[in-house]
Scaffold this motif. Structure first.
Motif, PDB file in Angstrom:
ATOM      1  N   UNK A 109       0.832  -1.187  -0.136  1.00 46.29           N
ATOM      2  CA  UNK A 109      -0.065  -0.065   0.055  1.00 46.29           C
ATOM      3  C   UNK A 109       0.835   1.104   0.018  1.00 46.29           C
ATOM      4  N   UNK A 110       0.613   2.057  -1.045  1.00 43.63           N
ATOM      5  CA  UNK A 110       1.762   3.346  -0.902  1.00 43.63           C
ATOM      6  C   UNK A 110       1.460   4.378  -0.137  1.00 43.63           C
ATOM      7  N   UNK A 111       0.413   3.997   0.791  1.00 45.84           N
ATOM      8  CA  UNK A 111      -0.181   5.077   1.797  1.00 45.84           C
ATOM      9  C   UNK A 111       0.229   4.622   3.149  1.00 45.84           C
ATOM     10  N   UNK A 112       0.784   3.223   3.117  1.00 49.42           N
ATOM     11  CA  UNK A 112       1.103   2.867   4.254  1.00 49.42           C
ATOM     12  C   UNK A 112      -0.063   2.282   5.245  1.00 49.42           C
ATOM     13  N   UNK A 113      -1.065   2.067   4.646  1.00 51.72           N
ATOM     14  CA  UNK A 113      -2.363   1.638   5.420  1.00 51.72           C
ATOM     15  C   UNK A 113      -2.164   0.130   5.454  1.00 51.72           C
ATOM     16  N   UNK A 114      -3.216  -0.445   6.237  1.00 51.50           N
ATOM     17  CA  UNK A 114      -3.352  -2.027   6.498  1.00 51.50           C
ATOM     18  C   UNK A 114      -4.614  -2.235   5.768  1.00 51.50           C
ATOM     19  N   UNK A 115      -4.763  -2.362   4.408  1.00 49.39           N
ATOM     20  CA  UNK A 115      -5.829  -2.713   3.836  1.00 49.39           C
ATOM     21  C   UNK A 115      -6.690  -4.061   4.337  1.00 49.39           C
ATOM     22  N   UNK A 116      -6.028  -4.993   4.617  1.00 46.85           N
ATOM     23  CA  UNK A 116      -6.739  -6.212   5.132  1.00 46.85           C
ATOM     24  C   UNK A 116      -7.400  -6.082   6.425  1.00 46.85           C
ATOM     25  N   UNK A 117      -6.697  -5.157   7.275  1.00 45.47           N
ATOM     26  CA  UNK A 117      -7.631  -5.011   8.618  1.00 45.47           C
ATOM     27  C   UNK A 117      -8.736  -4.147   8.179  1.00 45.47           C
ATOM     28  N   UNK A 118      -8.583  -3.162   7.186  1.00 40.38           N
ATOM     29  CA  UNK A 118      -9.470  -2.023   6.919  1.00 40.38           C
ATOM     30  C   UNK A 118     -10.860  -2.799   6.273  1.00 40.38           C
ATOM     31  N   UNK A 119     -10.266  -3.999   5.617  1.00 36.07           N
ATOM     32  CA  UNK A 119     -11.533  -4.694   5.088  1.00 36.07           C
ATOM     33  C   UNK A 119     -12.388  -5.551   6.144  1.00 36.07           C
ATOM     34  N   UNK A 120     -11.404  -5.961   6.941  1.00 33.95           N
ATOM     35  CA  UNK A 120     -12.197  -6.737   7.982  1.00 33.95           C
ATOM     36  C   UNK A 120     -13.162  -5.738   9.147  1.00 33.95           C
ATOM     37  N   UNK A 121     -12.439  -4.621   9.199  1.00 31.03           N
ATOM     38  CA  UNK A 121     -13.297  -3.586   9.862  1.00 31.03           C
ATOM     39  C   UNK A 121     -14.483  -3.058   8.919  1.00 31.03           C
ATOM     40  N   UNK A 122     -14.355  -3.157   7.768  1.00 29.78           N
ATOM     41  CA  UNK A 122     -15.773  -2.817   6.887  1.00 29.78           C
ATOM     42  C   UNK A 122     -16.754  -4.169   6.947  1.00 29.78           C
ATOM     43  N   UNK A 123     -16.191  -5.149   7.039  1.00 31.01           N
ATOM     44  CA  UNK A 123     -17.180  -6.484   6.956  1.00 31.01           C
ATOM     45  C   UNK A 123     -17.737  -6.303   8.363  1.00 31.01           C
ATOM     46  N   UNK A 124     -17.121  -5.832   9.291  1.00 32.63           N
ATOM     47  CA  UNK A 124     -17.719  -6.104  10.728  1.00 32.63           C
ATOM     48  C   UNK A 124     -18.605  -4.713  11.021  1.00 32.63           C
ATOM     49  N   UNK A 125     -18.724  -4.020   9.945  1.00 30.38           N
ATOM     50  CA  UNK A 125     -19.340  -2.637  10.150  1.00 30.38           C
ATOM     51  C   UNK A 125     -18.869  -1.753  11.145  1.00 30.38           C
ATOM     52  N   UNK A 126     -17.498  -1.860  11.493  1.00 29.36           N
ATOM     53  CA  UNK A 126     -16.811  -1.059  12.813  1.00 29.36           C
ATOM     54  C   UNK A 126     -16.360   0.248  12.338  1.00 29.36           C
ATOM     55  N   UNK A 127     -17.122   1.242  12.320  1.00 29.22           N
ATOM     56  CA  UNK A 127     -16.690   2.507  12.087  1.00 29.22           C
ATOM     57  C   UNK A 127     -15.601   3.175  12.684  1.00 29.22           C
ATOM     58  N   UNK A 128     -15.494   2.974  14.367  1.00 29.31           N
ATOM     59  CA  UNK A 128     -14.474   3.138  14.886  1.00 29.31           C
ATOM     60  C   UNK A 128     -13.247   2.826  14.529  1.00 29.31           C
ATOM     61  N   UNK A 129     -13.171   1.438  14.339  1.00 29.01           N
ATOM     62  CA  UNK A 129     -12.071   0.945  13.844  1.00 29.01           C
ATOM     63  C   UNK A 129     -11.520   1.544  12.533  1.00 29.01           C
ATOM     64  N   UNK A 130     -12.450   1.836  11.528  1.00 27.02           N
ATOM     65  CA  UNK A 130     -11.954   2.461  10.176  1.00 27.02           C
ATOM     66  C   UNK A 130     -11.404   3.684  10.528  1.00 27.02           C
ATOM     67  N   UNK A 131     -11.991   4.197  11.467  1.00 29.57           N
ATOM     68  CA  UNK A 131     -11.235   5.453  11.603  1.00 29.57           C
ATOM     69  C   UNK A 131      -9.850   5.365  12.303  1.00 29.57           C
ATOM     70  N   UNK A 132      -9.731   4.643  13.250  1.00 26.60           N
ATOM     71  CA  UNK A 132      -8.308   4.455  13.807  1.00 26.60           C
ATOM     72  C   UNK A 132      -7.474   3.865  12.823  1.00 26.60           C
ATOM     73  N   UNK A 133      -7.740   3.043  11.856  1.00 26.05           N
ATOM     74  CA  UNK A 133      -6.997   2.657  10.609  1.00 26.05           C
ATOM     75  C   UNK A 133      -6.797   3.656   9.467  1.00 26.05           C
ATOM     76  N   UNK A 134      -7.293   4.908   9.850  1.00 27.18           N
ATOM     77  CA  UNK A 134      -7.149   5.919   8.920  1.00 27.18           C
ATOM     78  C   UNK A 134      -7.499   5.537   7.495  1.00 27.18           C
ATOM     79  N   UNK A 135      -8.728   5.060   7.419  1.00 25.98           N
ATOM     80  CA  UNK A 135      -9.217   4.584   6.186  1.00 25.98           C
ATOM     81  C   UNK A 135      -9.276   5.796   4.942  1.00 25.98           C
ATOM     82  N   UNK A 136      -9.551   7.151   5.584  1.00 24.08           N
ATOM     83  CA  UNK A 136     -10.052   8.269   4.817  1.00 24.08           C
ATOM     84  C   UNK A 136      -8.575   8.360   3.902  1.00 24.08           C
ATOM     85  N   UNK A 137      -7.417   8.108   4.299  1.00 29.89           N
ATOM     86  CA  UNK A 137      -6.362   8.385   3.324  1.00 29.89           C
ATOM     87  C   UNK A 137      -5.798   7.597   2.394  1.00 29.89           C
ATOM     88  N   UNK A 138      -6.955   6.437   2.265  1.00 26.27           N
ATOM     89  CA  UNK A 138      -6.804   5.581   1.055  1.00 26.27           C
ATOM     90  C   UNK A 138      -6.935   6.292  -0.254  1.00 26.27           C
TER      91      UNK A 138
END
Ligand code: SF4
Ligand code: SF4
Length: 434
Positions: A369-398
């Motif tokens: 990931x060129x933005x140094x994100x953790x796509x696999x963890x973001x995917x899991x957070x999205x599948x779990x509808x976990x908005x808080x975790x999406x924020x912690x994983x900095x999803x908006x920088x994608x």
């Protein structure tokens, strides 16, 4: 991995030969043109025309409310209404519909001035009134980068075109080399920068030689070749590669502004003619297209008319249509959407059975990931509808570069999950603010 491949960058199969050497086609301008009331994803437009109004090429149709962005007619004729139609944002959006009278009557949107005597403010105003946007796909209004310009020393003209299949910038730079350098020089003056770097990818010797020969006549312009890796055309990586500078939020923090090559050409043409962008070169390619080609298209032309004009699909209904390239383009449910000035490509790929398997937890998506994100963890957070975790994983920088899907050995569309996560978290933020 080679010197320039590795974390966050890979060499892709380019498929550029499909359209690199052929003739440029001309798309007939249809009887009806539809101008979308959309700027990027924004739709807050005040409409300046009504049904029955006569318009010319250059007539103002709409103005964005929250930020000055003009939309102009690209044919002359009569406004027949405002209609919701499918758009490249994958949603039904308002469009101004114009019945084309095929007379191509024109009205200038800026006065033509002697380019040698235009001041910095004159040029910024021209960029604004001409409606010059990022024509590499972003659609971002270019004048916003110059409005409060300060301490910019370098303008980078991005002709890298790193996505597979797309060659429209290559052809545009080949046929408009002088306009490219003129436009680059206008951007330099608008920022009072010391230098311009025109960046193209290695492996285009003819273009490089042509640009070098033309740039010799411009004191401040140099031409540079960058490695053939994805996503080299992404401005953060391009700036780092060319200047060794990094930044947090905006390129201006690194004293750099990046503009697309087609935007520079359009600015030069606009200053010379007083006219906005009314047509653009589009690469129509992919293994689902019978005769891949580059084609000049009037802005507002429906994609199905373009595909018909070049010979159609390999097999009707058996491909999927992307607005853009295969990495960052959006898959649209049909070909009824229209070309905007910032749409450089239509890619049609044959549907193929992809056998997705469960995540192997290999970490390749995170590694690349060129933005140094953790796509696999973001995917899991999205599948779990976990908005808080999406924020912690900095999803908006994608930046939705598509790399995590491309690299995934399990053939999981990781980018789709991350993009959904972005929308979910964005909605959460908006609700919190409301
Ligand atoms: S699409 Fe987003 S998450 Fe995936 S690699 Fe690109 S920036 Fe990273
Ligand atoms: S690359 Fe694919 S398989 Fe590997 S961790 Fe990421 S999602 Fe899982």
């Amino acid at each position: 991995m080679g010197l320039f491949t590795g974390k966050g960058r890979v060499h892709l199969a380019g498929h550029k030969d499909l359209t690199m050497h052929g003739e440029i086609a001309q798309c007939p301008v249809g009887d009806t043109i539809a101008i979308p009331l959309v700027d990027g994803t924004a739709t807050d437009f005040e409409i300046c025309v009504k049904e029955g109004d006569e318009v010319k090429i250059g007539t103002l149709l709409a103005l964005r409310k929250s930020m000055y962005v003009p939309l102009y007619a690209t044919v002359s004729g009569v406004v027949t209404g405002i209609e919701k139609r499918m758009h490249a944002t994958k949603r039904q959006q308002n469009h101004v519909i114009i019945a084309n009278n095929h007379l191509d009557e024109k009205v200038k949107v800026i006065d033509i001035k002697d380019p040698d005597h235009m001041t910095q403010q004159d040029i910024i105003e021209a960029i604004k009134q001409l409606g010059i946007v990022g024509m590499g796909g972003s659609g971002f209004p270019a004048y916003k980068k110059y409005e409060a310009v300060k301490d910019i020393d370098t303008i980078i003209i991005n002709g890298v075109e790193c996505e597979p299949y797309i060659t429209s910038d290559y052809h545009e730079m080949m046929r408009q080399t002088q306009a490219l350098c003129d436009g680059a020089e206008y951007f330099r003056k608008a920022a009072q920068a010391q230098r311009v770097i025109i960046a193209i990818k290695v492996g285009k010797p003819e273009l490089y030689a042509k640009l070098e020969a033309t740039a010799k006549n411009y004191e401040h312009i140099t031409v540079t070749q960058v490695p053939d890796v994805y996503p080299m055309g992404w401005e953060r990586l391009l700036i780092e590669t060319l200047t060794k500078r990094t930044y947090d939020r905006l390129p201006s923090e690194a004293h750099v502004i990046v503009d697309n090559a087609a935007s520079a050409i359009s600015l030069s043409q606009g200053i010379r003619t007083g006219m906005p962008v009314i047509s653009r070169l589009v690469t129509v390619s992919g293994n689902g297209i019978k005769y891949p080609t580059n084609i000049d298209v009037r802005v507002g032309t429906p994609v199905h008319e373009i595909i018909e004009a070049i010979g159609g699909y390999v097999a009707d209904g058996e491909g999927y249509v992307l607005a853009g390239g295969p990495m960052m383009g959006r898959s649209i449910m049909n070909d009824r959407f229209v070309i905007s000035e910032y749409m450089n490509a239509i890619t049609v790929l044959k549907k193929q059975e992809e056998h997705t398997v469960a995540c192997l937890k290999c970490g390749e998506c995170t590694l690349h990931c060129p933005m140094h994100l953790q796509p696999v963890r973001i995917m899991q957070a999205e599948k779990a509808n976990d908005s808080d975790l999406l924020g912690k994983l900095d999803v908006m920088r994608c930046v939705e570069c598509g790399m995590c899907s491309y690299i995934c050995p399990s053939k999981i569309e990781v980018t789709d999950f991350v993009a959904k996560g972005k929308r979910r978290y964005g909605l959460t933020l908006r609700r919190k603010k409301a």
